[in-house]
Write an enzyme that holds these catalytic residues in place. Sequence first.
Site, short mmCIF file in Angstrom:
data_model
loop_
_atom_site.label_atom_id
_atom_site.label_comp_id
_atom_site.label_asym_id
_atom_site.label_seq_id
_atom_site.Cartn_x
_atom_site.Cartn_y
_atom_site.Cartn_z
N GLY A 137 0.87 -1.18 0.00
CA GLY A 137 0.00 0.00 0.00
C GLY A 137 0.90 1.22 0.00
N ARG B 108 10.30 -1.75 -4.98
CA ARG B 108 9.15 -1.84 -5.89
C ARG B 108 9.11 -0.52 -6.66
NH1 ARG B 108 3.57 -3.53 -3.29
NH2 ARG B 108 3.12 -4.20 -5.42
N ASP C 194 -1.29 4.64 -6.33
CA ASP C 194 0.14 4.40 -6.10
C ASP C 194 1.01 5.51 -6.66
OD1 ASP C 194 -1.19 1.53 -6.15
OD2 ASP C 194 0.63 1.50 -4.93
O1 MRU Z 1 0.41 -4.24 -4.63
P1 MRU Z 1 -0.17 -3.47 -3.49
O2 MRU Z 1 -1.03 -4.28 -2.59
O3 MRU Z 1 0.90 -2.68 -2.75
O4 MRU Z 1 -1.11 -2.39 -4.20
C1 MRU Z 1 -1.76 -1.45 -3.41
C2 MRU Z 1 -2.70 -0.59 -4.15
O5 MRU Z 1 -2.78 -0.63 -5.36
C3 MRU Z 1 -3.47 0.41 -3.34
O6 MRU Z 1 -4.72 0.65 -3.92
C4 MRU Z 1 -2.69 1.73 -3.29
O7 MRU Z 1 -1.38 1.51 -2.85
C5 MRU Z 1 -3.34 2.73 -2.44
S1 MRU Z 1 -3.34 2.25 -0.76
C6 MRU Z 1 -3.90 3.52 0.21
#
Ligand code: MRU
Length: 321
Positions: A46, A79, A224
């Site tokens: 996240g 990442r 993101d």
């Molecule tokens: O791969 P992830 O679980 O890290 O992806 C997370 C997301 O796409 C969320 O929607 C994003 O980070 C916003 S979280 C407040």
Amino acid sequence: MRRTIDWTGDAVTIIDQTVLPAEYRVLELRTVGDLVGAIQRLAVRGAPALGAAGALGVVLATRAKGDVEAEARRVAEARPTAVNLSWGVSRALAKLPEGPDAVLAEALAILDEDERINHEASRLAAEVVLAHCGRRPLRLLSHCNAGHLATVAWGSALGVVWHLQTYGLVESVLVDETRPLLQGARLTAWELAEAGVPYRIQPDGAAAAAMSRGLVDCVLVGADRIAANGDVANKIGTYGLAIAAKHHGIPFVVVAPSSTVDTAMPDGAGIVIEERDPDEVLSFGGTLVAPEGAEVFNPAFDVTPHELITAVVTEKGVLRP
Ligand code: MRU
């Protein structure tokens, strides 16, 4: 609920998101290698939580004997898509000339700010949602996890649900399971259950049908990376949701802290999209569910063009296309 990511005085603690909801486990991470591994296997995930992880990664780097800047780079590159990770690293690293205590103070400030900022962004977003939908109990659609677990505390898109819940204005939440790693089914559903919010999990492919049947008043997602023109990178499947929402005249609201806005990125075309391990798609619960050796397309994120978005809401205000 405890913070998703925190500092004990000599280690980073995280709620391990790979084992929820079956198990609630807190991990202690003492080295940059531990932290990078946890980020890459999504034990901490996240965008806002990754911002905190980035800053705490620099703290861990200052406590080891190696080259702090090289170690910080390793954290920033764990990442590629969520800009918050490198934002957190850069903020903490900027304090390095003042010494390790200043780096730690900056990282702790980021942790403290996170809940306040997400609380405010989601409060503003709740007003946007009510302005579009009217003050009535709402049926909301959520994708991935943008809740407490995606932030240090509170959440962004799911934070809107918490505000609306306190106003008594949540009828129910449709939770996209969010293939292939099930952040919706495992994490968002767990948070909603803990909070006593009525919800139903749906396969991602059911979202457009739910909209066509009139079951969705508003779509709420996090982000993101938000480009300067308002294009939004978020969990894979978000773009399809935005197209379906536009087709059905349903508001599509993005909620994120301003640290997710990347003003150096003119539009979504330049955003690097992480491609993940084919095994995430080929197997389910450890069992192979496709022909062995099948080729896979497994982007973790997609980019939603700004013209499909009703509003992007940060703690600083509301942006419209
Ligand atoms: O791969 P992830 O679980 O890290 O992806 C997370 C997301 O796409 C969320 O929607 C994003 O980070 C916003 S979280 C407040």
